[in-house]
Motif scaffolding. Structure first.
Motif, PDB file in Angstrom:
ATOM      1  N   HIS A  15       0.868  -1.047  -0.027  1.00 41.25           N
ATOM      2  CA  HIS A  15       0.071   0.133   0.001  1.00 41.25           C
ATOM      3  C   HIS A  15       0.826   1.058   0.052  1.00 41.25           C
ATOM      4  O   HIS A  15       1.068   2.041   0.955  1.00 41.25           O
ATOM      5  CB  HIS A  15      -0.884  -0.093   1.194  1.00 41.25           C
ATOM      6  N   PRO A  16       1.495   1.431  -1.087  1.00 39.96           N
ATOM      7  CA  PRO A  16       2.545   2.593  -1.152  1.00 39.96           C
ATOM      8  C   PRO A  16       1.813   4.058  -1.038  1.00 39.96           C
ATOM      9  O   PRO A  16       0.715   4.070  -1.642  1.00 39.96           O
ATOM     10  CB  PRO A  16       3.111   2.644  -2.439  1.00 39.96           C
ATOM     11  N   GLY A  17       2.242   4.910  -0.091  1.00 34.41           N
ATOM     12  CA  GLY A  17       1.468   5.992  -0.023  1.00 34.41           C
ATOM     13  C   GLY A  17       0.384   6.057   1.024  1.00 34.41           C
ATOM     14  O   GLY A  17      -0.341   7.240   1.095  1.00 34.41           O
ATOM     15  N   TRP A  18       0.157   5.033   1.714  1.00 35.91           N
ATOM     16  CA  TRP A  18      -1.061   4.951   2.461  1.00 35.91           C
ATOM     17  C   TRP A  18      -0.635   4.236   3.763  1.00 35.91           C
ATOM     18  O   TRP A  18       0.182   3.028   3.976  1.00 35.91           O
ATOM     19  CB  TRP A  18      -2.339   4.199   1.923  1.00 35.91           C
ATOM     20  N   PRO A  19      -1.126   4.817   5.085  1.00 33.55           N
ATOM     21  CA  PRO A  19      -1.698   6.208   5.257  1.00 33.55           C
ATOM     22  C   PRO A  19      -0.827   7.257   5.114  1.00 33.55           C
ATOM     23  O   PRO A  19       0.488   7.033   5.045  1.00 33.55           O
ATOM     24  CB  PRO A  19      -2.271   5.865   6.576  1.00 33.55           C
ATOM     25  N   ALA A  20      -1.166   8.510   5.073  1.00 32.03           N
ATOM     26  CA  ALA A  20      -0.436   9.606   4.927  1.00 32.03           C
ATOM     27  C   ALA A  20      -1.080  10.986   5.430  1.00 32.03           C
ATOM     28  O   ALA A  20      -2.411  11.063   5.278  1.00 32.03           O
ATOM     29  CB  ALA A  20       0.259  10.006   3.771  1.00 32.03           C
ATOM     30  N   ARG A  21      -0.746  11.807   6.332  1.00 32.57           N
ATOM     31  CA  ARG A  21      -1.012  13.096   6.596  1.00 32.57           C
ATOM     32  C   ARG A  21      -0.490  14.214   5.687  1.00 32.57           C
ATOM     33  O   ARG A  21       0.756  14.164   5.712  1.00 32.57           O
ATOM     34  CB  ARG A  21      -1.150  13.590   7.887  1.00 32.57           C
ATOM     35  N   ARG A  84     -10.934   1.620   3.112  1.00 33.71           N
ATOM     36  CA  ARG A  84      -9.637   1.042   3.565  1.00 33.71           C
ATOM     37  C   ARG A  84      -9.103  -0.073   3.183  1.00 33.71           C
ATOM     38  O   ARG A  84      -7.992  -0.294   3.101  1.00 33.71           O
ATOM     39  CB  ARG A  84     -10.198   1.012   5.130  1.00 33.71           C
ATOM     40  N   GLY A  85     -10.036  -1.155   2.863  1.00 39.50           N
ATOM     41  CA  GLY A  85      -9.520  -2.317   2.356  1.00 39.50           C
ATOM     42  C   GLY A  85      -8.758  -1.953   1.080  1.00 39.50           C
ATOM     43  O   GLY A  85      -7.876  -2.569   0.658  1.00 39.50           O
ATOM     44  N   LEU A  86      -9.422  -1.172   0.090  1.00 41.19           N
ATOM     45  CA  LEU A  86      -8.734  -1.081  -1.296  1.00 41.19           C
ATOM     46  C   LEU A  86      -7.668  -0.121  -1.120  1.00 41.19           C
ATOM     47  O   LEU A  86      -6.488  -0.461  -1.732  1.00 41.19           O
ATOM     48  CB  LEU A  86      -9.535  -0.165  -2.060  1.00 41.19           C
ATOM     49  N   ALA A  87      -7.366   0.784  -0.017  1.00 42.68           N
ATOM     50  CA  ALA A  87      -6.195   1.398   0.124  1.00 42.68           C
ATOM     51  C   ALA A  87      -5.107   0.285   0.571  1.00 42.68           C
ATOM     52  O   ALA A  87      -3.813   0.429   0.358  1.00 42.68           O
ATOM     53  CB  ALA A  87      -6.202   2.554   1.220  1.00 42.68           C
ATOM     54  N   ARG A  88      -5.465  -0.467   1.582  1.00 46.93           N
ATOM     55  CA  ARG A  88      -4.563  -1.550   2.015  1.00 46.93           C
ATOM     56  C   ARG A  88      -3.853  -2.493   0.905  1.00 46.93           C
ATOM     57  O   ARG A  88      -2.828  -2.991   1.121  1.00 46.93           O
ATOM     58  CB  ARG A  88      -5.128  -2.406   3.044  1.00 46.93           C
ATOM     59  N   ASN A  89      -4.657  -2.666  -0.041  1.00 49.59           N
ATOM     60  CA  ASN A  89      -4.420  -3.517  -1.564  1.00 49.59           C
ATOM     61  C   ASN A  89      -3.616  -2.520  -2.463  1.00 49.59           C
ATOM     62  O   ASN A  89      -3.405  -2.929  -3.647  1.00 49.59           O
ATOM     63  CB  ASN A  89      -5.618  -3.964  -1.874  1.00 49.59           C
ATOM     64  N   GLY A  90      -3.493  -1.297  -2.043  1.00 48.12           N
ATOM     65  CA  GLY A  90      -2.666  -0.390  -3.027  1.00 48.12           C
ATOM     66  C   GLY A  90      -3.638   0.111  -4.014  1.00 48.12           C
ATOM     67  O   GLY A  90      -3.065   0.587  -5.241  1.00 48.12           O
ATOM     68  N   GLN A  91      -4.850  -0.051  -3.965  1.00 48.36           N
ATOM     69  CA  GLN A  91      -5.857   0.095  -4.967  1.00 48.36           C
ATOM     70  C   GLN A  91      -6.401   1.556  -4.950  1.00 48.36           C
ATOM     71  O   GLN A  91      -6.962   2.046  -6.005  1.00 48.36           O
ATOM     72  CB  GLN A  91      -6.972  -0.598  -5.334  1.00 48.36           C
ATOM     73  N   CYS A  92      -6.214   2.389  -3.994  1.00 49.11           N
ATOM     74  CA  CYS A  92      -6.816   3.747  -3.841  1.00 49.11           C
ATOM     75  C   CYS A  92      -6.122   4.439  -2.553  1.00 49.11           C
ATOM     76  O   CYS A  92      -5.584   3.730  -1.660  1.00 49.11           O
ATOM     77  CB  CYS A  92      -8.303   3.780  -3.770  1.00 49.11           C
ATOM     78  N   LEU A  93      -6.444   5.781  -2.570  1.00 46.74           N
ATOM     79  CA  LEU A  93      -5.839   6.669  -1.774  1.00 46.74           C
ATOM     80  C   LEU A  93      -6.957   7.568  -1.007  1.00 46.74           C
ATOM     81  O   LEU A  93      -7.302   8.582  -1.559  1.00 46.74           O
ATOM     82  CB  LEU A  93      -4.630   7.424  -1.894  1.00 46.74           C
ATOM     83  N   ASP A 145       0.498  15.786  -5.443  1.00 54.34           N
ATOM     84  CA  ASP A 145       1.901  15.764  -5.189  1.00 54.34           C
ATOM     85  C   ASP A 145       2.199  14.544  -4.272  1.00 54.34           C
ATOM     86  O   ASP A 145       3.433  13.614  -4.819  1.00 54.34           O
ATOM     87  CB  ASP A 145       2.225  17.084  -4.189  1.00 54.34           C
ATOM     88  N   HIS A 146       1.339  13.942  -3.320  1.00 53.19           N
ATOM     89  CA  HIS A 146       1.806  12.959  -2.647  1.00 53.19           C
ATOM     90  C   HIS A 146       1.509  11.667  -3.719  1.00 53.19           C
ATOM     91  O   HIS A 146       2.400  10.616  -3.652  1.00 53.19           O
ATOM     92  CB  HIS A 146       0.798  12.712  -1.486  1.00 53.19           C
ATOM     93  N   ALA A 147       0.635  11.494  -4.613  1.00 48.10           N
ATOM     94  CA  ALA A 147       0.239  10.486  -5.482  1.00 48.10           C
ATOM     95  C   ALA A 147       1.469  10.171  -6.461  1.00 48.10           C
ATOM     96  O   ALA A 147       1.942   9.065  -6.502  1.00 48.10           O
ATOM     97  CB  ALA A 147      -0.948  10.572  -6.057  1.00 48.10           C
ATOM     98  N   PHE A 148       2.121  11.303  -6.761  1.00 49.73           N
ATOM     99  CA  PHE A 148       3.175  11.020  -7.833  1.00 49.73           C
ATOM    100  C   PHE A 148       4.492  10.819  -6.939  1.00 49.73           C
ATOM    101  O   PHE A 148       5.389  10.094  -7.522  1.00 49.73           O
ATOM    102  CB  PHE A 148       3.542  12.369  -8.291  1.00 49.73           C
ATOM    103  N   ALA A 149       4.955  11.298  -5.975  1.00 47.07           N
ATOM    104  CA  ALA A 149       5.722  10.937  -4.869  1.00 47.07           C
ATOM    105  C   ALA A 149       5.840   9.703  -4.326  1.00 47.07           C
ATOM    106  O   ALA A 149       6.459   8.676  -4.719  1.00 47.07           O
ATOM    107  CB  ALA A 149       6.466  12.262  -4.159  1.00 47.07           C
ATOM    108  N   SER A 150       5.229   9.673  -3.146  1.00 42.85           N
ATOM    109  CA  SER A 150       5.345   8.681  -2.306  1.00 42.85           C
ATOM    110  C   SER A 150       4.297   7.381  -2.642  1.00 42.85           C
ATOM    111  O   SER A 150       4.829   6.266  -2.554  1.00 42.85           O
ATOM    112  CB  SER A 150       4.540   9.057  -1.014  1.00 42.85           C
ATOM    113  N   ALA A 151       3.528   7.807  -3.673  1.00 43.75           N
ATOM    114  CA  ALA A 151       2.504   6.605  -4.105  1.00 43.75           C
ATOM    115  C   ALA A 151       3.273   5.893  -5.531  1.00 43.75           C
ATOM    116  O   ALA A 151       2.680   4.960  -5.890  1.00 43.75           O
ATOM    117  CB  ALA A 151       1.233   6.759  -4.241  1.00 43.75           C
TER     118      ALA A 151
END
Length: 222
Positions: A15-21, A84-93, A145-151
């Protein structure tokens, strides 16, 4: 911009980029920040969406059930769990937008496809009381910005009805460019509606969309 995730340049972790503030940024409307959605958002989410039905319903896809049913407190629980399930599988933020520390809307990077495409869409809504003060633009800038960098994504698109002038303005100020018109693209408010497609790629953001807002005087760091 957010720090780049270490490891694969394609962001192929679970789950790249998740979670984040993300943020905060101060804009005309107040201090904007973005954080992960949480179960405790249920009351604020339901209250704002039921209050703002006339403001939101024109722009959102048609789904079964009444507005009150779809936006009741209990409805948030299933939405939160699925996102949350999708985020943990790297499918959404999926994120909550806050304004001066209070719930002010949602923003989600969804349908994340990795490998050689590394693309997604971004969708958002902002409470009526927070509209017009740069809140949506700041949230989009922070999340993209976060999606391009951390995700580790490369391209993000957004689709908007031509009549939704406020949302088109958000995308333009954030740095998105128009790519074309999708005819009868989504069932919205009971009919198939045309949508403009806007997009941006990692090569186009320079030092970041948030930094661009700061340099232009539309935001400042807090």
């Amino acid at each position: 911009m957010s720090a780049v995730v270490q490891g694969s340049p394609y962001g192929e972790g679970r789950h790249p980029g998740w979670p984040a503030r993300l943020g905060p940024l101060r804009v005309a409307g107040g201090v904007v920040a973005v954080r992960p959605i949480r179960l405790l958002d249920a009351g604020d989410w339901s209250r704002v969406r039921r209050r703002d039905r006339a403001y939101l319903e024109l722009w959102e896809p048609t789904t079964p059930g009444s507005w009150d049913e779809r936006n009741a407190v209990l409805a948030w629980m299933s939405q939160w769990s699925a996102l949350r399930g999708l985020a943990r599988n790297g499918q959404c933020l999926p994120f909550t937008i806050t304004l001066d520390g209070e719930f002010a809307g949602q923003i989600t990077v969804g349908n994340i496809i990795r490998a050689s495409l590394r693309s997604a869409w971004v969708g958002y809504w902002v409470a009526s009381g927070a509209a017009g003060g740069g809140v949506g633009t700041a949230a989009v800038a922070l999340v993209v910005d976060h999606a391009f960098a951390s995700a580790g994504l490369h391209r993000i698109e957004a689709t908007v009805r031509p009549e939704n002038v406020a949302s088109l303005r958000v995308l333009a100020k954030a740095g998105f460019r128009e790519e074309g018109l999708f005819r009868r693209y989504l069932d919205v408010a009971g009919d198939w509606r045309d949508h403009f497609c806007y997009a941006i790629t990692a090569e186009e953001i320079g030092d970041g969309l948030a930094e661009r807002l700061v340099r232009s005087g539309l935001a400042r760091r807090v």
